[in-house]
Scaffold this motif. Sequence first.
Motif, mmCIF file in Angstrom:
data_model
loop_
_atom_site.group_PDB
_atom_site.id
_atom_site.type_symbol
_atom_site.label_atom_id
_atom_site.label_comp_id
_atom_site.label_asym_id
_atom_site.label_seq_id
_atom_site.Cartn_x
_atom_site.Cartn_y
_atom_site.Cartn_z
ATOM 1 N N HIS A 51 0.812 -1.213 0.000
ATOM 2 C CA HIS A 51 0.000 0.000 0.000
ATOM 3 C C HIS A 51 0.848 1.268 0.000
ATOM 4 O O HIS A 51 0.371 2.338 -0.384
ATOM 5 N N TRP A 52 2.126 1.190 0.435
ATOM 6 C CA TRP A 52 2.956 2.401 0.431
ATOM 7 C C TRP A 52 3.124 2.963 -0.974
ATOM 8 O O TRP A 52 3.468 4.131 -1.142
ATOM 9 N N ASN A 53 2.928 2.142 -1.989
ATOM 10 C CA ASN A 53 3.010 2.613 -3.385
ATOM 11 C C ASN A 53 1.663 2.344 -4.058
ATOM 12 O O ASN A 53 1.388 1.215 -4.469
ATOM 13 N N PRO A 54 0.781 3.342 -4.151
ATOM 14 C CA PRO A 54 -0.550 3.124 -4.732
ATOM 15 C C PRO A 54 -0.523 2.567 -6.145
ATOM 16 O O PRO A 54 -1.379 1.755 -6.504
ATOM 17 N N GLN A 55 0.450 3.003 -6.962
ATOM 18 C CA GLN A 55 0.513 2.474 -8.320
ATOM 19 C C GLN A 55 0.840 0.983 -8.303
ATOM 20 O O GLN A 55 0.228 0.181 -9.011
ATOM 21 N N HIS A 56 1.778 0.615 -7.450
ATOM 22 C CA HIS A 56 2.130 -0.798 -7.353
ATOM 23 C C HIS A 56 0.945 -1.608 -6.820
ATOM 24 O O HIS A 56 0.678 -2.715 -7.302
ATOM 25 N N MET A 57 0.240 -1.057 -5.851
ATOM 26 C CA MET A 57 -0.931 -1.760 -5.322
ATOM 27 C C MET A 57 -1.965 -1.987 -6.428
ATOM 28 O O MET A 57 -2.587 -3.064 -6.505
ATOM 29 N N ALA A 58 -2.151 -0.999 -7.290
ATOM 30 C CA ALA A 58 -3.089 -1.173 -8.403
ATOM 31 C C ALA A 58 -2.627 -2.297 -9.337
ATOM 32 O O ALA A 58 -3.444 -3.080 -9.846
ATOM 33 N N GLN A 59 -1.326 -2.394 -9.550
ATOM 34 C CA GLN A 59 -0.789 -3.460 -10.401
ATOM 35 C C GLN A 59 -0.959 -4.823 -9.736
ATOM 36 O O GLN A 59 -1.263 -5.824 -10.403
ATOM 37 N N VAL A 60 -0.779 -4.869 -8.420
ATOM 38 C CA VAL A 60 -0.985 -6.125 -7.694
ATOM 39 C C VAL A 60 -2.440 -6.566 -7.816
ATOM 40 O O VAL A 60 -2.724 -7.749 -8.048
ATOM 41 N N ARG A 61 -3.373 -5.624 -7.663
ATOM 42 C CA ARG A 61 -4.789 -5.969 -7.792
ATOM 43 C C ARG A 61 -5.097 -6.500 -9.198
ATOM 44 O O ARG A 61 -5.859 -7.462 -9.363
ATOM 45 N N ALA A 62 -4.486 -5.879 -10.203
ATOM 46 C CA ALA A 62 -4.708 -6.336 -11.577
ATOM 47 C C ALA A 62 -4.152 -7.744 -11.776
ATOM 48 O O ALA A 62 -4.789 -8.591 -12.424
ATOM 49 N N GLU A 63 -2.976 -8.008 -11.249
ATOM 50 C CA GLU A 63 -2.380 -9.342 -11.371
ATOM 51 C C GLU A 63 -3.186 -10.374 -10.585
ATOM 52 O O GLU A 63 -3.322 -11.520 -11.023
ATOM 53 N N PHE A 64 -3.707 -9.974 -9.434
ATOM 54 C CA PHE A 64 -4.530 -10.887 -8.637
ATOM 55 C C PHE A 64 -5.782 -11.271 -9.413
ATOM 56 O O PHE A 64 -6.157 -12.446 -9.471
ATOM 57 N N GLN A 65 -6.445 -10.292 -10.018
ATOM 58 C CA GLN A 65 -7.643 -10.552 -10.821
ATOM 59 C C GLN A 65 -7.301 -11.454 -12.002
ATOM 60 O O GLN A 65 -8.045 -12.394 -12.326
ATOM 61 N N LYS A 66 -6.175 -11.191 -12.635
ATOM 62 C CA LYS A 66 -5.764 -11.962 -13.809
ATOM 63 C C LYS A 66 -5.467 -13.415 -13.444
ATOM 64 O O LYS A 66 -5.837 -14.339 -14.175
ATOM 65 N N THR A 67 -4.789 -13.611 -12.312
ATOM 66 C CA THR A 67 -4.349 -14.963 -11.932
ATOM 67 C C THR A 67 -5.457 -15.787 -11.304
ATOM 68 O O THR A 67 -5.611 -16.979 -11.611
ATOM 69 N N TYR A 68 -6.254 -15.162 -10.427
ATOM 70 C CA TYR A 68 -7.234 -15.926 -9.641
ATOM 71 C C TYR A 68 -8.682 -15.640 -10.017
ATOM 72 O O TYR A 68 -9.601 -16.238 -9.437
ATOM 73 N N LYS A 69 -8.897 -14.731 -10.990
ATOM 74 C CA LYS A 69 -10.247 -14.393 -11.433
ATOM 75 C C LYS A 69 -11.119 -13.906 -10.276
ATOM 76 O O LYS A 69 -12.329 -14.146 -10.234
ATOM 77 N N LYS A 70 -10.495 -13.235 -9.331
ATOM 78 C CA LYS A 70 -11.193 -12.691 -8.172
ATOM 79 C C LYS A 70 -10.688 -11.288 -7.906
ATOM 80 O O LYS A 70 -9.528 -10.962 -8.194
ATOM 81 N N ASP A 71 -11.534 -10.466 -7.315
ATOM 82 C CA ASP A 71 -11.103 -9.139 -6.903
ATOM 83 C C ASP A 71 -10.435 -9.245 -5.536
ATOM 84 O O ASP A 71 -10.952 -9.893 -4.616
ATOM 85 N N LEU A 72 -9.287 -8.602 -5.391
ATOM 86 C CA LEU A 72 -8.526 -8.705 -4.147
ATOM 87 C C LEU A 72 -9.319 -8.172 -2.963
ATOM 88 O O LEU A 72 -9.276 -8.748 -1.864
ATOM 89 N N VAL A 73 -10.036 -7.078 -3.143
ATOM 90 C CA VAL A 73 -10.808 -6.509 -2.042
ATOM 91 C C VAL A 73 -11.884 -7.498 -1.570
ATOM 92 O O VAL A 73 -12.048 -7.730 -0.363
ATOM 93 N N LYS A 74 -12.596 -8.097 -2.517
ATOM 94 C CA LYS A 74 -13.618 -9.067 -2.138
ATOM 95 C C LYS A 74 -12.994 -10.289 -1.467
ATOM 96 O O LYS A 74 -13.574 -10.868 -0.541
ATOM 97 N N ARG A 75 -11.813 -10.666 -1.934
ATOM 98 C CA ARG A 75 -11.122 -11.814 -1.329
ATOM 99 C C ARG A 75 -10.774 -11.515 0.126
ATOM 100 O O ARG A 75 -10.952 -12.368 1.012
ATOM 101 N N ILE A 76 -10.285 -10.314 0.395
ATOM 102 C CA ILE A 76 -9.929 -9.925 1.761
ATOM 103 C C ILE A 76 -11.169 -9.837 2.637
ATOM 104 O O ILE A 76 -11.163 -10.270 3.796
ATOM 105 N N LYS A 77 -12.254 -9.289 2.095
ATOM 106 C CA LYS A 77 -13.492 -9.204 2.866
ATOM 107 C C LYS A 77 -13.999 -10.578 3.268
ATOM 108 O O LYS A 77 -14.612 -10.740 4.339
ATOM 109 N N GLY A 78 -13.758 -11.563 2.431
ATOM 110 C CA GLY A 78 -14.197 -12.912 2.747
ATOM 111 C C GLY A 78 -13.374 -13.585 3.824
ATOM 112 O O GLY A 78 -13.797 -14.605 4.382
ATOM 113 N N GLU A 79 -12.187 -13.029 4.133
ATOM 114 C CA GLU A 79 -11.292 -13.641 5.116
ATOM 115 C C GLU A 79 -11.170 -12.839 6.402
ATOM 116 O O GLU A 79 -10.538 -13.298 7.359
ATOM 117 N N THR A 80 -11.712 -11.645 6.440
ATOM 118 C CA THR A 80 -11.548 -10.775 7.606
ATOM 119 C C THR A 80 -12.912 -10.218 8.024
ATOM 120 O O THR A 80 -13.912 -10.420 7.343
#
Length: 473
Positions: free
Chosen positions: A431-460
Motif C-alpha cells: 500500500h505504500w506505493n498506490p501504483q504498485h498496489m493497483a498493479q498487484v490488484r490487476a495481477e490478482f484478478q488476472k491470476t485468480y479471477k477474483k477481486d482482491l478486495v472481495k477476497r480480503i473481505k471474505g477472510e476478515t
Amino acid sequence: MSYYNQQPGGYPPQQGYPPAPPAQGYGQPQYPPSNSPYPPQQQGYNQPPPMNQQYPPQGYGPPPGQYPQQPPPGQYGQPPPPNAYGAPPAGQYGQPQYPPQQNYGSPAPPQQYPPAQQYPPQGQYGQAPPPQPYGQPAYGAPPPGQFGAPPIQQGFPSPGYGQQTAPIDVTQQVEALNKSFRGFGTDEKTLIKTIAKQDPIQMNTIREQYNQRLMSDVLKRIESETSGNFKTGLLTVFRGPLMGDCWALYEAMKGIGTKEAVLDDVLIGRSNADINAIKAEYQRLFKQSLESDLRGDLSAGTEQLFVMVVAARRNEETVPVIPQQVEADVTELQRATGSMISKDSAQTCQILTSRSDAQLRAITHAYAQRYHKSLESVVKSKFSGHMEKALLLLLARANNRAASDAVQLEETMAGLGTRDTLLIQRVVRAHWNPQHMAQVRAEFQKTYKKDLVKRIKGETSGDYERLLVALVE
C-alpha cells in the motif's frame, strides 16, 4: 517504502512548508538520504534516474547539476527486436507493461502540503520494467571478465528508508488522532481514515509530531486502546516502512522457531541502500546486529544465503547487462546445479544474490533458451525447504514483482484459516506505493479471477477488515 522533474543531483529549495515544531519528547531520529554522489537505484537496467523527491532533504545531497544528464531517447530501455539474442516469445518469461505511474499518496490539504510527489518504481515496492535489450548501453560495457564488478552508480534508499520526516504541517492529522483516542473507547473509523492514504514520509512525520506535541507515544497508545489483528495492522502502518520491516524481522526471530516467510518478505530482492538502512535501524532499535541474529536463527546453506543477502553487494540496476557475461552465468549455474550430489549451493546463491533484477531477467531468459527448461524448475528440483523458497522468490520478484506479490497475498488466505500477520504485513508493504498496489490488484484478478478486495473481505471482519480494505483501495 514507496512508489512514487528536474535532472537528478539537485533538490528543489525548501519552500511552502509550514515550520515543524522543535523535536522533543518521544520520536525517532530522522534518517537523511544517502550522501552518495550517484543517482537513485532503479528496478530496471539503465532506466532514467528517478524523479525529484517531494520533501526537501534538509541540507543533504549534492549540489544541482552534479550528475550526468539523462541519455538521449532510444539508446536503451526499448523492447528487444523479435528473437533478439534468443529472446523467448512475448509473454513467456518477460515482464508485462504497466501504465505510467500515478501520483503517490493521498491528496494533501491545499493550504498545508506541497503538490503530491511522483516516485519512481524503485526499491522493494517498485515494479520491474520490461526486459531490456542486450546491446551496448549508454554508459558503455565493462571490460571482459568484470561482470559483477563494483556498480557504476549507487542508489539512494527508497522513500521511507532514507529521509524519515519532513517539515510539513500535519496538525490536522495529529488532532484527528488525538480526538479518536479521547473519551470512552476508540474512534476506529477516524483512525483508519487518517492513516490509510499517507505516504511513508507523511506517516513518519505524523507519528513524530503526535509524540512531540502531546508528549505521548502513539504506538503505546495504540497498544493500550486497540486489540487483535486491528492493533497489529495499526502498529504496522504507524511504524512506517523502515521501522515496520525491522520489527517484523525481530519478531520473526525471537523466541523458539523462525518465521522464514517474514525473512524472505523483508530481505529478498532488496536494493543495497534499503538493506543498509534496515541494518542500521535494526541495530538502533534492538542494540544487536541483524547479521548476528540471522546467524543465530539459521544454519547451513540458508544461513550462508542470508549472510550474502544482508552483505548488500548486489549489482546496481545501472550496471550493464552484457550478453557474454549472461552466458557465462548460465553456464556456471548449470554446472553448480548439475546433480543433487555434487551441486554447488554456495556458488548458485552467490550468482543469484549478487545480480541485479535486469541481469536476473536476462539470465532466466538465456537459461530457458539454451536448456529448454526454466531456471525456476531447476531450483525446485535441486533445492528444498527455506532455501528453495527464498531463491524462487528472488527470481519471481526480478521477473514480475506485482505478480509475485499477488501470489503471496493469495497464499496467506488459501486453505483453512488465514495467516493474518503475513496478510497484514504484505498488504501494508504494497500500500505504500498506490501504483504498485493497483498493479498487484490487476495481477490478482488476472491470476485468480477474483477481486482482491472481495477476497480480503471474505477472510476478515470488523475494524480489521475495514483497515485492510482502506489500504488496498
